[in-house]
Write a protein that holds these residues in place. Sequence first.
Motif, PDB file in Angstrom:
ATOM      1  N   TRP A 137      11.169  -9.959  -8.691  1.00  0.00           N
ATOM      2  CA  TRP A 137      10.427  -8.880  -8.043  1.00  0.00           C
ATOM      3  C   TRP A 137      11.030  -8.626  -6.663  1.00  0.00           C
ATOM      4  N   TYR A 138      11.164  -7.361  -6.299  1.00  0.00           N
ATOM      5  CA  TYR A 138      11.684  -7.036  -4.968  1.00  0.00           C
ATOM      6  C   TYR A 138      10.733  -6.066  -4.275  1.00  0.00           C
ATOM      7  N   ASP A 139      10.582  -6.227  -2.960  1.00  0.00           N
ATOM      8  CA  ASP A 139       9.619  -5.399  -2.236  1.00  0.00           C
ATOM      9  C   ASP A 139      10.277  -4.156  -1.642  1.00  0.00           C
ATOM     10  N   SER A 140       9.512  -3.396  -0.862  1.00  0.00           N
ATOM     11  CA  SER A 140       9.999  -2.124  -0.318  1.00  0.00           C
ATOM     12  C   SER A 140      11.129  -2.320   0.684  1.00  0.00           C
TER      13      SER A 140
ATOM     14  N   TRP B 179       7.981  -4.667  -6.553  1.00  0.00           N
ATOM     15  CA  TRP B 179       6.614  -5.043  -6.221  1.00  0.00           C
ATOM     16  C   TRP B 179       6.115  -4.026  -5.205  1.00  0.00           C
ATOM     17  N   GLU B 180       5.087  -3.272  -5.582  1.00  0.00           N
ATOM     18  CA  GLU B 180       4.604  -2.172  -4.760  1.00  0.00           C
ATOM     19  C   GLU B 180       3.383  -2.592  -3.934  1.00  0.00           C
ATOM     20  N   SER B 181       3.176  -1.919  -2.813  1.00  0.00           N
ATOM     21  CA  SER B 181       2.005  -2.215  -1.977  1.00  0.00           C
ATOM     22  C   SER B 181       0.711  -1.980  -2.743  1.00  0.00           C
TER      23      SER B 181
ATOM     24  N   GLU C 130      -0.885  -5.080  -4.601  1.00  0.00           N
ATOM     25  CA  GLU C 130      -1.229  -6.279  -3.855  1.00  0.00           C
ATOM     26  C   GLU C 130      -2.646  -6.812  -4.074  1.00  0.00           C
TER      27      GLU C 130
ATOM     28  N   LYS D 136      -0.120 -10.963  -0.830  1.00  0.00           N
ATOM     29  CA  LYS D 136       1.155 -10.466  -0.303  1.00  0.00           C
ATOM     30  C   LYS D 136       2.234 -11.536  -0.440  1.00  0.00           C
ATOM     31  N   PHE D 137       3.491 -11.105  -0.379  1.00  0.00           N
ATOM     32  CA  PHE D 137       4.595 -12.051  -0.278  1.00  0.00           C
ATOM     33  C   PHE D 137       4.430 -12.826   1.035  1.00  0.00           C
TER      34      PHE D 137
ATOM     35  N   HIS E 264      11.162 -11.324   0.707  1.00  0.00           N
ATOM     36  CA  HIS E 264      11.217  -9.977   0.130  1.00  0.00           C
ATOM     37  C   HIS E 264      11.565  -9.963  -1.360  1.00  0.00           C
TER      38      HIS E 264
ATOM     39  N   TYR F 156      10.058 -17.761  -3.708  1.00  0.00           N
ATOM     40  CA  TYR F 156      10.215 -16.607  -2.814  1.00  0.00           C
ATOM     41  C   TYR F 156      11.519 -16.734  -2.031  1.00  0.00           C
TER      42      TYR F 156
END
Length: 255
Positions: A150-153, A188-190, A193, A197-198, A203, A228
Amino acid sequence: MAKTTKSAKTDRQAVIEQMRKKQKSVDRRRNYAIVGVCVVIAVGILAAAIVPIVKDKLDARKYSSKALADIGAPASACQDITTKKADGNQNHVPVNTPVDYKDAPPAFGAHWNEAGVAPAPFAKKFYTAAERPALEALVHNLEHGYTILWYDSTIAGDKTSMDEIQAIADKFSGSSDNMRDKFIAAPWESTDENGAKFPDGQHVAFTHWSAGGTGETDPTKQVGAFQYCSAPSGAALEDFMKKYPYFDSPEPGAM
């Protein structure tokens, strides 16, 4: 006097003809200029469309000769693996029913089950935000032994990081149905959540739904595995997937 008038008329005609020739020359130059500008614009538009495609292919080629462990940051960019008692095995809820996952991102839990919707298809290894399946579909993939990156914004906004994740996903792609290629990279989108959160500064996350050991059939032994990272790391992912292979999962034989 008549000759003078005729001569003057001839001179005026000559001047007019000269002016017409000059105007034609001006018009011709203007037309050439317009055509030239149109050609430049057309070439620019074509280049704008083609250059990113060519660059993406060159970027992909840059990673094609690299081993998975050599893509991205070293394994030290990732925290230690943690586990958490899992639940939700065979807990299928109707499609479009939202599930409140307590972890960011989930490694187990109730999930959707419908052909063509959940689990997500084996062949697709990389998703952007615009095309990603619902969490409830991807959790079904976890039950089948997939590891999900998973990767964040923050990562989504960094081209180098995204190129690395795409290259990592490409290592698992192909036309075969080799179960060892049970891998998906997804954003992984806001909106995912629900309060979770991460960890700060992290990230990227890997998750896997472990049966509690290869061949384990007691559902009470199941755990979710989490790791993580501050950046994409093929080396850490390789170690994670060796520790938690596809056959260490509740339903390893399912696609």
